[in-house]
Write a protein that holds these residues in place. Structure first.
Motif, PDB file in Angstrom:
ATOM      1  N   UNK A 283      24.157  40.635  65.253  1.00  0.00           N
ATOM      2  CA  UNK A 283      24.977  41.243  64.232  1.00  0.00           C
ATOM      3  C   UNK A 283      25.027  40.547  62.892  1.00  0.00           C
ATOM      4  N   UNK A 284      25.266  41.364  61.873  1.00  0.00           N
ATOM      5  CA  UNK A 284      25.651  40.892  60.540  1.00  0.00           C
ATOM      6  C   UNK A 284      26.989  41.506  60.202  1.00  0.00           C
ATOM      7  N   UNK A 285      27.739  40.843  59.347  1.00  0.00           N
ATOM      8  CA  UNK A 285      29.035  41.360  58.900  1.00  0.00           C
ATOM      9  C   UNK A 285      29.467  40.509  57.714  1.00  0.00           C
ATOM     10  N   UNK A 286      29.507  41.089  56.550  1.00  0.00           N
ATOM     11  CA  UNK A 286      29.921  40.332  55.374  1.00  0.00           C
ATOM     12  C   UNK A 286      30.756  41.218  54.465  1.00  0.00           C
ATOM     13  N   UNK A 287      31.667  40.597  53.728  1.00  0.00           N
ATOM     14  CA  UNK A 287      32.483  41.313  52.741  1.00  0.00           C
ATOM     15  C   UNK A 287      32.444  40.556  51.421  1.00  0.00           C
ATOM     16  N   UNK A 288      32.318  41.306  50.355  1.00  0.00           N
ATOM     17  CA  UNK A 288      32.483  40.791  49.009  1.00  0.00           C
ATOM     18  C   UNK A 288      33.293  41.831  48.231  1.00  0.00           C
ATOM     19  N   UNK A 289      34.078  41.369  47.276  1.00  0.00           N
ATOM     20  CA  UNK A 289      34.879  42.267  46.447  1.00  0.00           C
ATOM     21  C   UNK A 289      34.383  42.155  45.015  1.00  0.00           C
ATOM     22  N   UNK A 290      33.928  43.279  44.485  1.00  0.00           N
ATOM     23  CA  UNK A 290      33.371  43.301  43.136  1.00  0.00           C
ATOM     24  C   UNK A 290      34.329  44.042  42.214  1.00  0.00           C
ATOM     25  N   UNK A 291      34.092  43.921  40.929  1.00  0.00           N
ATOM     26  CA  UNK A 291      34.938  44.621  39.951  1.00  0.00           C
ATOM     27  C   UNK A 291      34.053  45.391  38.988  1.00  0.00           C
ATOM     28  N   UNK A 292      34.459  46.636  38.701  1.00  0.00           N
ATOM     29  CA  UNK A 292      33.703  47.484  37.777  1.00  0.00           C
ATOM     30  C   UNK A 292      34.221  47.225  36.365  1.00  0.00           C
ATOM     31  N   UNK A 293      33.435  46.500  35.596  1.00  0.00           N
ATOM     32  CA  UNK A 293      33.890  46.087  34.276  1.00  0.00           C
ATOM     33  C   UNK A 293      34.783  44.861  34.375  1.00  0.00           C
ATOM     34  N   UNK A 294      35.421  44.516  33.271  1.00  0.00           N
ATOM     35  CA  UNK A 294      36.216  43.292  33.223  1.00  0.00           C
ATOM     36  C   UNK A 294      37.541  43.436  33.972  1.00  0.00           C
ATOM     37  N   UNK A 295      37.870  42.463  34.833  1.00  0.00           N
ATOM     38  CA  UNK A 295      39.131  42.525  35.578  1.00  0.00           C
ATOM     39  C   UNK A 295      40.303  42.055  34.734  1.00  0.00           C
ATOM     40  N   UNK A 296      41.502  42.397  35.188  1.00  0.00           N
ATOM     41  CA  UNK A 296      42.717  41.874  34.571  1.00  0.00           C
ATOM     42  C   UNK A 296      42.958  40.442  35.055  1.00  0.00           C
ATOM     43  N   UNK A 297      43.871  39.762  34.384  1.00  0.00           N
ATOM     44  CA  UNK A 297      44.217  38.405  34.808  1.00  0.00           C
ATOM     45  C   UNK A 297      44.746  38.391  36.243  1.00  0.00           C
ATOM     46  N   UNK A 298      45.578  39.385  36.581  1.00  0.00           N
ATOM     47  CA  UNK A 298      46.116  39.432  37.947  1.00  0.00           C
ATOM     48  C   UNK A 298      45.005  39.643  38.968  1.00  0.00           C
ATOM     49  N   UNK A 299      44.075  40.528  38.664  1.00  0.00           N
ATOM     50  CA  UNK A 299      42.973  40.773  39.605  1.00  0.00           C
ATOM     51  C   UNK A 299      42.146  39.507  39.803  1.00  0.00           C
ATOM     52  N   UNK A 300      41.890  38.783  38.737  1.00  0.00           N
ATOM     53  CA  UNK A 300      41.168  37.504  38.876  1.00  0.00           C
ATOM     54  C   UNK A 300      41.976  36.523  39.707  1.00  0.00           C
ATOM     55  N   UNK A 301      43.270  36.471  39.473  1.00  0.00           N
ATOM     56  CA  UNK A 301      44.127  35.524  40.187  1.00  0.00           C
ATOM     57  C   UNK A 301      44.125  35.823  41.696  1.00  0.00           C
ATOM     58  N   UNK A 302      44.235  37.077  42.059  1.00  0.00           N
ATOM     59  CA  UNK A 302      44.249  37.433  43.487  1.00  0.00           C
ATOM     60  C   UNK A 302      42.875  37.173  44.107  1.00  0.00           C
ATOM     61  N   UNK A 303      41.824  37.485  43.392  1.00  0.00           N
ATOM     62  CA  UNK A 303      40.481  37.212  43.914  1.00  0.00           C
ATOM     63  C   UNK A 303      40.286  35.717  44.125  1.00  0.00           C
TER      64      UNK A 303
END
Length: 375
Positions: free
Chosen positions: A242-262
């Motif tokens: 098996x393989x299993x991976x997760x990544x979270x990407x952002x479409x365009x520039x994220x907000x400060x909060x989105x960067x902080x949570x990431x």
């Protein structure tokens, strides 16, 4: 790379697994193991019936006797050719005959047996009716660690599956996201996994914007927009592992909060990874990752365990969760995947497959865990 390949295991490999399973059964106080078609049978013998039907197929393992595979007569020729294990006797039964009567002489009529989780209920009930003195426990309950510790060949296959998933991510990050449906991007993931050698795709989660707050979001027709956070979680089987991976990407520039949570989830994932070493209880990995998120005030939004084992299936023991005191052992492989899910807004998850080494842990996924901007 296209196509798939058979796992490169030898008769000696299968012999060792069968002997290990019998020893584990005896140590657990079981009279034997009953293995139905599925991942346990493949792991123990190399045999995967092409048609898993209502007809009984069952591997019987017990101390002091040779392994016996009970099969329908019409499937016996294929079973004889496919089995990779040595010293495995076939006992066939024909339509119209009682398969449980054919199996009964192989079993201690007063014994307690471990049986595959995925065995058909009708077969278990048939055995109980024929041998009312027997009792049964699921293999996950009785022998949860049977397949948990991987040998060198298995680790090599898991590493190759991880590399294929990584190659898939490196390509998907360059496709267009904005203006396309989640289902379209999921189809890209499925195609890329197969192009990189997967014979089976088990899941392709594309959870955009508010859908990212659902950890097991089913892809739909929501159109991805600029400003969306998008959770990608994908995997399957390559050469049987098996393989299993997760990544979270952002479409365009994220907000400060989105960067902080990431960044918070990335720090939690790193803390979980750094907690991996032999002898540490599974729950300690969960505690290490969870503590980072709790201390930042987001504890109520981390709503699942930190990880699960992986091997011939993409979810199997061990499980990294509070209360699991099973110590880590070199050769174990599992995900480390903390997440934060903000209802109605967005979610973040970062996941690597990790194997336990003699002095710590080794990631089998190498793509960037930093915020990735897509278009």
């Amino acid at each position: 790379m296209t196509g798939s390949m058979r796992a490169p295991f030898t008769a000696d490999d299968y012999r060792a697994r069968l002997e290990r399973a019998v020893r584990a059964a005896a140590d657990a106080g079981l009279a034997g193991l009953l293995v139905a078609p599925g991942p346990d049978l493949v792991w123990l013998t190399g045999y995967a019936p092409t048609a898993t039907t209502e007809r009984l197929t069952l591997l019987v393992l017990a101390p002091g006797q040779d392994p016996v595979l009970v099969v329908p007569t019409l499937e016996a020729p294929d079973a004889a050719k496919a089995i990779g294990a040595p010293a495995l006797t076939l006992r066939d039964w024909t339509d119209g005959k009682d398969p449980y009567a054919a199996t009964a002489p192989l079993l201690d009529g007063d014994g307690r047996f471990g049986i595959s989780d995925n065995a058909w209920a009708m077969h278990l009930l048939g055995l109980q009716k024929t041998l009312p003195g027997t009792s049964y426990a699921s293999l996950t309950e009785a022998l949860p660690m049977l397949r948990a510790v991987k040998d060198a060949a298995e680790l090599e296959l898991l590493a190759a599956a991880g590399a294929a998933a990584d190659a898939t991510f490196e390509e998907i990050r360059n496709v267009a996201f904005a203006g396309r449906g989640e289902s379209e991007i999921a189809a890209d993931l499925s195609r890329l996994l197969r192009e990189h050698g997967h014979e089976q795709v088990d899941f392709t989660i594309v959870a955009s914007g508010p859908n990212g707050a659902d950890p097991h979001h089913e892809v739909g027709d929501r159109v991805v927009e600029r400003g969306d956070m998008v959770v990608l979680d994908f995997g399957g089987l390559r050469a049987g592992y098996g393989s299993d991976t997760s990544r979270t990407v952002h479409v365009g520039e994220p907000t400060d909060e989105e960067r902080r949570v990431h960044d918070l989830v990335r720090e939690a994932q790193e803390a979980g990874f750094c907690a991996v070493r032999p002898g540490v209880a599974c729950q300690e990995v969960d505690r290490a990752a969870r503590a980072v998120i709790v201390e930042a005030g987001y504890g109520e939004f981390f709503i699942h365990r930190t990880g699960h084992g992986i091997g011939v299936t993409t979810h199997e023991p061990p499980y990294l969760i509070e209360g699991e005191e099973q110590p880590l052992v070199p050769g174990m492989c599992f995900s480390v995947e903390p997440g934060v899910y903000l209802p109605g807004r967005f979610g973040v998850r970062i996941e690597d497959i990790v194997t336990v080494t003699e002095d710590g842990g080794r990631r089998l996924n190498a793509t960037s865990r930093e915020m990735v901007i897509v278009e």
